[in-house]
Each structure stands twice: as C-alpha cells, then as structure tokens.
Write a protein that holds these residues in place. Structure first.
Motif, short mmCIF file in Angstrom:
data_model
loop_
_atom_site.label_atom_id
_atom_site.label_comp_id
_atom_site.label_asym_id
_atom_site.label_seq_id
_atom_site.Cartn_x
_atom_site.Cartn_y
_atom_site.Cartn_z
N SER A 13 37.90 32.71 58.24
CA SER A 13 38.12 34.14 58.03
C SER A 13 37.83 34.51 56.58
O SER A 13 38.17 33.77 55.64
CB SER A 13 39.56 34.51 58.39
OG SER A 13 39.82 35.86 58.11
N ASP A 14 37.21 35.66 56.39
CA ASP A 14 36.91 36.15 55.04
C ASP A 14 38.12 36.77 54.37
O ASP A 14 38.11 37.00 53.16
CB ASP A 14 35.78 37.18 55.10
CG ASP A 14 34.48 36.57 55.60
OD1 ASP A 14 34.29 35.35 55.40
OD2 ASP A 14 33.66 37.31 56.19
N GLU A 15 39.17 37.07 55.14
CA GLU A 15 40.35 37.71 54.60
C GLU A 15 41.44 36.71 54.23
O GLU A 15 42.53 37.13 53.82
CB GLU A 15 40.91 38.71 55.61
CG GLU A 15 39.93 39.82 55.98
CD GLU A 15 40.49 40.75 57.02
OE1 GLU A 15 41.62 40.48 57.51
OE2 GLU A 15 39.83 41.75 57.35
#
Length: 366
Positions: A17-19
């Motif tokens: 995930s990029d978050e």
C-alpha cells in the motif's frame, strides 16, 4: 507454519500500500533491531542462556559426518557455526518484524481493557498477570536465576534441590501452556476492548467542530468492526506459534508431561537408542559392501531366486539408509532448534507488547 504465513501476509500489505509508509518503516526498523538483538543473544554462552544451540550444532556435526562417511563421502561437517548463527539471527529478525504490529495491537487492547475494568479488581489482576507471564517464560531459560537456582542449589534444612532436572523441564513446558490458555480465556475481554473504540470515536466526533454526513460517520464506525478479523488474527497467531514451538520442543526433544513425578531420566533407553543408531550405521556399511548393482544386468530365468535376494538386500539397504539419515537429527538437535524457537517467540511476544505499552504510556492522550 500456517499462522506465520498469515502474519507474513498481513505484514506484506504494509509494503504493497502507498498509504502505509509509517507501518512499512516500523516493520523495517523493528526487524533490523531484532536482528541486532538476536546476534547479541547468540553470542551469550550456554551457561547463561540455555537455548541448546551449541549442543545441537555439535550433535548434528558429529552425526552428519558419521552418516557421510558411512556413505563413502568425505566431509568436514556442515557449515561453520558463525554462518549457522547468522541465518538463525536473520530468521529471528523476520519473526520479530512479524510480531511487531500484533504486539502493538495487543498493548493497545490491554491498555483499554485496564481502563474499562477499574472496578473489577480480579479481572484487572488477571489481565496484568497475563501480560507479565511471557516475561516469566523468558526468565525460565536464563540458567543462573532459573535452573541453577531450582535444580542445583540446596537450601538450608534440605537434603536435595527443590526440583529435579526432569521436573524443571516439565514445569517450563507447562508454564508456556498455562500462559497460552490464560490468553485464550481473556481473549473476549481484549476483543471487547477493541470494539469499544467505536464508542470512543463517536464521543470524539461529538467534541469536534463542523459537520459530518451520516455516510462518513458510518464508514468511520464500521471500519472498526470490519477490522475485527485482522485484530483476532493478530491476537491469536503469536499465541499459537508459541504453543506450536513448545509442543514440538516437547515431542521431538523427548520430554514428558509427567517429569514432575519422575526423579530421574530413563538412561537405559537413551543408551539403547545410541547403541541402536551405531548398529544401524555399522549394518548399513556392511550391506552396502555386499550389494553389487551389476547383478541386475545379467538376469536370467534361472537366477530369479538370486534376483529376489538382491532386491531384498537393496530394500534393506535403503531402509537402513533412511534409519541412519533419521539418526542424524538427534533429540539434542531438536531440543536446540525448537528450544530456541520457543524462547525467541516468547521474547518477541513480550518485547513487542512492552514496546506498545511504552507507546501508550508516553505518546497517547489517555
């Protein structure tokens, strides 16, 4: 293996995930920290921390060399001890990284559980005992303050130590099982403390200025309940991993649950096993010198009886080879592997939870 795979799949989500930059950095930092701690622990001598890795290495080295020599192969034994301990330390770092967020989650639930049971003294006591028991398990492998104190020291007015060696091993196994059972008994309390976060979010929303739609409020509350399965896995997986390593340590290490009732080990059986392994290796070398594989190239109808005897000899030789290969992994090897795995899983379990409690104590509002 199943629960380690589950923890690994949960941890991989932070890297996909990029978050989840913060979670990803936390896993990497804690993994490297556990790697450093494991490398420090692995140089501690056996008379201080009795994990049994040195005895396991020497036993495997001797039995593997004997097996290879019986097969006609020259070998100086397995890899050096430094290389073996390095890969063990890497495995410890991976396990520590997998236990990081389950430990942090466990600490948050423990913190909230204590907050919600201020009027229930017995439950509060059980929660604190459950949280501290993994530290007791870690202490049981520190030889000067556990084994030497209970099995070697003779107190005044006594003719023998408090416990025999077999009784101490059994108590150590039972302590792990009791800790696991207590955590399972208190699991509804911890999960209810997590579900109470929904009420806390509603109360926090009432204190905030501005407006919020019903859909956004529902999403904010429902995310707590959707994440309950993940929280349950984070709570259960480390517990069952510790239990699995303990049961493997007991079974393959040739321990018994009735060690408290026995004052001495069955030395005759141990010596019989050693004599059996030696006889297997000797018989294997004898059989391998008798069998000639060229006999199968000149098979005629008149030599069917000879062929049958050759097949029987080959089967016996194969069986003896398997038995000798099995004798390479002695109980000392299994005691070293699963003893250290049990101790490290308990250590990582407690260390991650303690780190979470430090965070809750100094970096949160409540």
């Amino acid at each position: 293996i199943f629960f380690s795979k589950l923890l690994a799949s949960l941890t991989v989500q932070y890297f996909q995930s990029d978050e989840s930059i913060g979670e990803r950095s936390t896993c990497i930092v804690t993994g490297l920290a556990y790697l450093l701690i494991a490398m420090i622990i692995l140089i501690v001598p056996e008379h201080t921390l009795e994990v049994g890795l040195d005895n396991a290495y020497h036993s495997f080295n001797e039995s593997a060399s004997t097996f290879l020599e019986s097969q006609g192969l020259n070998s100086s034994g397995p890899a050096s001890k430094i290389v073996v301990k390095f890969f063990i330390a890497v495995s410890c770092g991976v396990v520590g990284a997998l236990f990081t967020f389950p430990g942090l989650r466990m600490a948050r639930m423990h913190w909230d559980s204590l907050k919600f049971c201020q009027d229930r003294v017995f439950l509060k006591l059980m929660l604190n005992v459950s949280f501290a028991l993994p530290f007791l398990l870690v202490i049981l492998w520190v030889k000067p303050i556990s084994r030497d104190y209970l099995t070697a020291r003779i107190f005044s007015g006594m003719n023998a130590p408090l416990l025999s060696t077999e009784a101490f091993e059994t108590i150590r196994l039972i302590a792990v099982v009791v800790t696991v059972l207590l955590r399972f008994i208190l699991m509804p309390v911890y999960l209810q403390a997590y579900l109470n976060l929904a009420h806390e979010r509603v109360e926090e929303q009432k204190k905030e200025a501005g407006r919020i739609t019903n859909v956004e409020l529902q999403k904010k509350i429902s995310s707590i309940f959707y994440y309950l399965c993940v929280v349950t896995l984070q709570y259960v997986a480390p517990i069952l991993m510790c239990l699995f390593f303990t049961l493997m340590y007991k079974t393959l290490g040739d321990f018994t649950w009735s060690g408290i009732l026995k004052q001495s080990a069955m030395l005759d059986e141990c010596s019989a096993d050693l004599e059996y392994e030696k006889s297997v290796l000797a018989a294997m070398t004898t059989e391998s010198s008798i069998i000639d594989t060229n006999d199968f190239a000149t098979v005629t109808p008149e030599s069917e009886q000879e062929l049958a005897s050759n097949i029987l000899s080959t089967a016996q030789s194969f069986h003896l080879s398997l038995q000798s290969l099995k004798s390479v992994f002695t109980k000392e090897v299994f005691r070293g592997i699963f003893g250290f795995a049990t101790w490290w899983s308990c250590f990582s379990w407690f260390a991650a939870s303690s780190l979470g409690m430090v965070y809750q104590s100094y970096f949160t509002k409540s």
